[in-house]
Design a protein around this motif. Structure first.
Motif, PDB file in Angstrom:
ATOM      1  N   ILE A 247      36.663  50.852  47.376  1.00  0.00           N
ATOM      2  CA  ILE A 247      36.787  51.677  48.803  1.00  0.00           C
ATOM      3  C   ILE A 247      38.698  50.595  49.484  1.00  0.00           C
ATOM      4  N   GLY A 248      39.255  49.504  48.005  1.00  0.00           N
ATOM      5  CA  GLY A 248      40.910  49.786  48.547  1.00  0.00           C
ATOM      6  C   GLY A 248      40.998  50.588  48.848  1.00  0.00           C
ATOM      7  N   GLN A 249      40.872  51.136  47.078  1.00  0.00           N
ATOM      8  CA  GLN A 249      41.901  52.939  46.483  1.00  0.00           C
ATOM      9  C   GLN A 249      41.734  53.555  47.698  1.00  0.00           C
ATOM     10  N   VAL A 250      40.471  54.078  48.364  1.00  0.00           N
ATOM     11  CA  VAL A 250      40.165  54.742  49.630  1.00  0.00           C
ATOM     12  C   VAL A 250      41.315  54.173  50.715  1.00  0.00           C
ATOM     13  N   ALA A 251      40.782  53.504  50.699  1.00  0.00           N
ATOM     14  CA  ALA A 251      41.641  53.037  52.609  1.00  0.00           C
ATOM     15  C   ALA A 251      43.508  52.742  52.257  1.00  0.00           C
ATOM     16  N   LEU A 252      44.149  52.687  51.021  1.00  0.00           N
ATOM     17  CA  LEU A 252      45.463  52.883  50.744  1.00  0.00           C
ATOM     18  C   LEU A 252      45.829  54.162  51.005  1.00  0.00           C
ATOM     19  N   ARG A 253      44.884  54.993  50.211  1.00  0.00           N
ATOM     20  CA  ARG A 253      45.270  56.183  49.789  1.00  0.00           C
ATOM     21  C   ARG A 253      44.921  56.977  51.528  1.00  0.00           C
ATOM     22  N   SER A 254      44.378  56.178  51.900  1.00  0.00           N
ATOM     23  CA  SER A 254      44.203  57.375  53.617  1.00  0.00           C
ATOM     24  C   SER A 254      45.561  56.717  54.182  1.00  0.00           C
ATOM     25  N   MET A 255      45.582  55.585  54.687  1.00  0.00           N
ATOM     26  CA  MET A 255      46.419  54.711  54.520  1.00  0.00           C
ATOM     27  C   MET A 255      47.673  55.686  54.539  1.00  0.00           C
ATOM     28  N   SER A 256      48.317  55.835  53.628  1.00  0.00           N
ATOM     29  CA  SER A 256      49.370  56.707  53.043  1.00  0.00           C
ATOM     30  C   SER A 256      49.408  58.612  53.851  1.00  0.00           C
ATOM     31  N   ILE A 257      48.158  58.277  53.037  1.00  0.00           N
ATOM     32  CA  ILE A 257      48.211  60.131  53.529  1.00  0.00           C
ATOM     33  C   ILE A 257      48.149  60.251  55.465  1.00  0.00           C
ATOM     34  N   PHE A 258      47.684  59.314  56.326  1.00  0.00           N
ATOM     35  CA  PHE A 258      48.183  59.376  57.245  1.00  0.00           C
ATOM     36  C   PHE A 258      49.699  58.931  58.237  1.00  0.00           C
ATOM     37  N   PHE A 259      50.167  57.905  57.303  1.00  0.00           N
ATOM     38  CA  PHE A 259      51.704  57.780  57.578  1.00  0.00           C
ATOM     39  C   PHE A 259      52.286  59.523  57.146  1.00  0.00           C
ATOM     40  N   LYS A 260      52.494  59.652  55.956  1.00  0.00           N
ATOM     41  CA  LYS A 260      53.152  60.512  55.546  1.00  0.00           C
ATOM     42  C   LYS A 260      53.259  62.079  56.912  1.00  0.00           C
ATOM     43  N   SER A 261      51.813  62.362  56.978  1.00  0.00           N
ATOM     44  CA  SER A 261      51.532  63.326  57.745  1.00  0.00           C
ATOM     45  C   SER A 261      51.963  63.372  58.530  1.00  0.00           C
ATOM     46  N   GLN A 262      52.095  61.718  59.268  1.00  0.00           N
ATOM     47  CA  GLN A 262      52.482  61.079  61.042  1.00  0.00           C
ATOM     48  C   GLN A 262      54.321  62.016  60.587  1.00  0.00           C
ATOM     49  N   ALA A 263      54.746  60.886  59.951  1.00  0.00           N
ATOM     50  CA  ALA A 263      55.764  62.063  60.134  1.00  0.00           C
ATOM     51  C   ALA A 263      56.894  62.531  59.355  1.00  0.00           C
ATOM     52  N   GLN A 264      55.548  63.334  59.269  1.00  0.00           N
ATOM     53  CA  GLN A 264      55.653  64.795  58.869  1.00  0.00           C
ATOM     54  C   GLN A 264      56.222  65.822  59.738  1.00  0.00           C
ATOM     55  N   ILE A 265      55.020  65.523  60.829  1.00  0.00           N
ATOM     56  CA  ILE A 265      55.046  66.118  61.804  1.00  0.00           C
ATOM     57  C   ILE A 265      56.219  65.836  62.894  1.00  0.00           C
ATOM     58  N   PHE A 266      56.685  64.970  63.133  1.00  0.00           N
ATOM     59  CA  PHE A 266      58.049  64.793  63.813  1.00  0.00           C
ATOM     60  C   PHE A 266      59.052  65.545  63.275  1.00  0.00           C
ATOM     61  N   ILE A 267      59.055  64.972  61.881  1.00  0.00           N
ATOM     62  CA  ILE A 267      60.551  65.820  60.904  1.00  0.00           C
ATOM     63  C   ILE A 267      60.150  67.537  61.402  1.00  0.00           C
ATOM     64  N   ASP A 268      59.157  67.999  60.654  1.00  0.00           N
ATOM     65  CA  ASP A 268      59.063  69.825  61.297  1.00  0.00           C
ATOM     66  C   ASP A 268      59.104  70.242  62.350  1.00  0.00           C
ATOM     67  N   TYR A 269      58.621  68.909  63.734  1.00  0.00           N
ATOM     68  CA  TYR A 269      59.365  69.586  65.276  1.00  0.00           C
ATOM     69  C   TYR A 269      61.016  69.120  65.050  1.00  0.00           C
ATOM     70  N   TRP A 270      61.368  68.238  64.833  1.00  0.00           N
ATOM     71  CA  TRP A 270      62.678  68.052  64.631  1.00  0.00           C
ATOM     72  C   TRP A 270      63.372  68.981  64.156  1.00  0.00           C
ATOM     73  N   LYS A 271      62.971  69.878  62.862  1.00  0.00           N
ATOM     74  CA  LYS A 271      63.109  71.006  62.901  1.00  0.00           C
ATOM     75  C   LYS A 271      63.419  72.126  63.589  1.00  0.00           C
ATOM     76  N   ARG A 272      62.525  72.336  64.196  1.00  0.00           N
ATOM     77  CA  ARG A 272      62.124  73.515  64.797  1.00  0.00           C
ATOM     78  C   ARG A 272      63.311  73.497  66.458  1.00  0.00           C
ATOM     79  N   GLU A 273      63.236  72.123  66.551  1.00  0.00           N
ATOM     80  CA  GLU A 273      64.066  71.902  67.369  1.00  0.00           C
ATOM     81  C   GLU A 273      65.973  72.395  67.640  1.00  0.00           C
TER      82      GLU A 273
END
Length: 370
Positions: A247-273
């Motif tokens: 459960i711990g591994q799944v939770a930590l991996r989920s957190m990592s995926i969420f943080f990475k995708s969250q940042a990537q959305i903003f980075i992609d938006y920045w590049k488009r701007e």
């Protein structure tokens, strides 16, 4: 299952130690070259306005701190630093110019696993609002930071925290902090992991970890007049393909995926701007060139004036700074909530070596303007 996890950690630690030893040999030559070019880079960073973004990530902050050390040793200086959670703690020391203290703080970190069976039971049955007190962050800030040095460097530090009462993300600038205690409270609030550390009271309201809404706080630098922004993320370029066994591994991996995708959305938006502004500005320059070659300035001066005003508004000289992201190639040997004193030196060194490599490529990008 626990034995396999322990074995995997030991193998990762051994592999990291080998990789670090091999990389150190290569870096010795690089550092000799760096010493010669550091003064040149310092003068370059004085002419350029550089920003630094430090994401959250708990114990992964050791990797981030290693990169910060490499950047400062390479001669880069930042006008503004934006950090959240552990990035706010690292950012405070970096903004104050206390790079040696930053390294010392991490090297002195004792083995501390924030989440285990005992803390989970406390989480369920406790009537308090946190599992731990904020002694860890308090000790780091009080022992290793002098607020007066932050003022002397004139580096603006921006930290973020979420208000429990209104659910909004708030940004705090060091320029507005009147006392050292006020600044420390803001950093503690930014690093107050919900449920782990207690909320911090600021102006009679409770604040918690800013990473809850924005773990990579690039946004506050959008309106700042900067040439380049370096973003240090602790999420790996690629995730391991294996299955999660607990459960711990799944939770930590989920957190990592969420943080990475969250940042990537903003980075992609920045590049488009950036691309939008570049195209609009190119069109405005082309139209201006056509006007100068035509007779419109004589035949319809009022129309030309209105047209140029419109072009100034839409195209203008709005240039968003270039973003440069640095992150580990693969998963770090530390989990976010496991401050293991045996692993921290390896993770710090890994960040330092990656930081040296990044500094070389960053130097080339600055010189070419890409």
């Amino acid at each position: 299952m626990w034995y396999r996890r322990k074995k995997d950690n030991r193998i990762m630690l051994e592999e990291t130690a080998k990789e670090t030893a091999n990389a150190k040999k290569k870096v010795r030559t690089v550092k000799k070259i760096q010493k010669k070019s550091t003064k040149q880079k310092e003068s370059l960073s004085k002419n350029l306005k550089l920003g630094l973004v430090l994401s959250g990530g708990g114990a992964h902050g050791a990797y981030q701190a290693g990169i910060v050390k490499a950047l400062y040793e390479s001669g880069y200086r930042f006008k503004i630093i934006s950090g959240t959670s552990i990035g706010a703690l690292n950012g405070y020391l970096a903004a104050a110019g206390e790079i040696r203290e930053l390294e010392r703080a991490w090297m002195q970190m004792q083995r501390m696993q924030l989440l285990n069976a005992g803390t989970f039971s406390k989480l369920i049955f406790s009537r308090g609002n946190s599992l731990l007190e904020d002694d860890l962050q308090q000790s780091i800030l009080i022992q290793h930071v002098k607020a007066s040095k932050l003022k002397k460097t004139k580096v603006e530090l921006i930290t973020s925290a979420v208000c429990v009462q209104d659910g909004q993300l708030h940004y705090f600038s060091s320029k507005d902090a009147k006392t050292k205690q006020e600044q420390i409270k803001r950093i503690l609030a930014s690093a107050a992991i919900p449920g782990i550390f207690p909320p911090i009271m600021i102006n009679r309201r409770q604040f918690i970890d800013g990473g809850l809404l924005t773990n990579t706080p690039i946004e506050p630098l959008m309106k700042k007049k900067l040439d380049h922004i370096v973003v240090i993320s602790m999420e790996p370029e690629k995730f391991e393909p294996g299955n999660m066994d607990s459960i711990g591994q799944v939770a930590l991996r989920s957190m990592s995926i969420f943080f990475k995708s969250q940042a990537q959305i903003f980075i992609d938006y920045w590049k488009r701007e950036r691309e939008y502004h570049r195209k609009v500005q190119a069109s405005a320059e082309s139209i201006n060139h056509m006007i100068e070659k035509s007779n419109l300035q004589k035949s319809a001066p009022q129309l030309v004036k209105q047209l140029r005003s419109y072009l100034q508004l839409t195209g203008g000289k709005t240039n968003l700074p270039l973003l440069h992201v640095v992150r580990p190639r693969k998963r770090l040997i530390l989990e976010q909530l496991d401050f293991d004193g045996r692993k921290i030196p390896y993770v710090f060194e890994q960040g330092y070596l990656d930081g040296i490599k990044f500094s070389k490529s960053f130097s080339r990008k600055i010189s070419t303007g890409k």
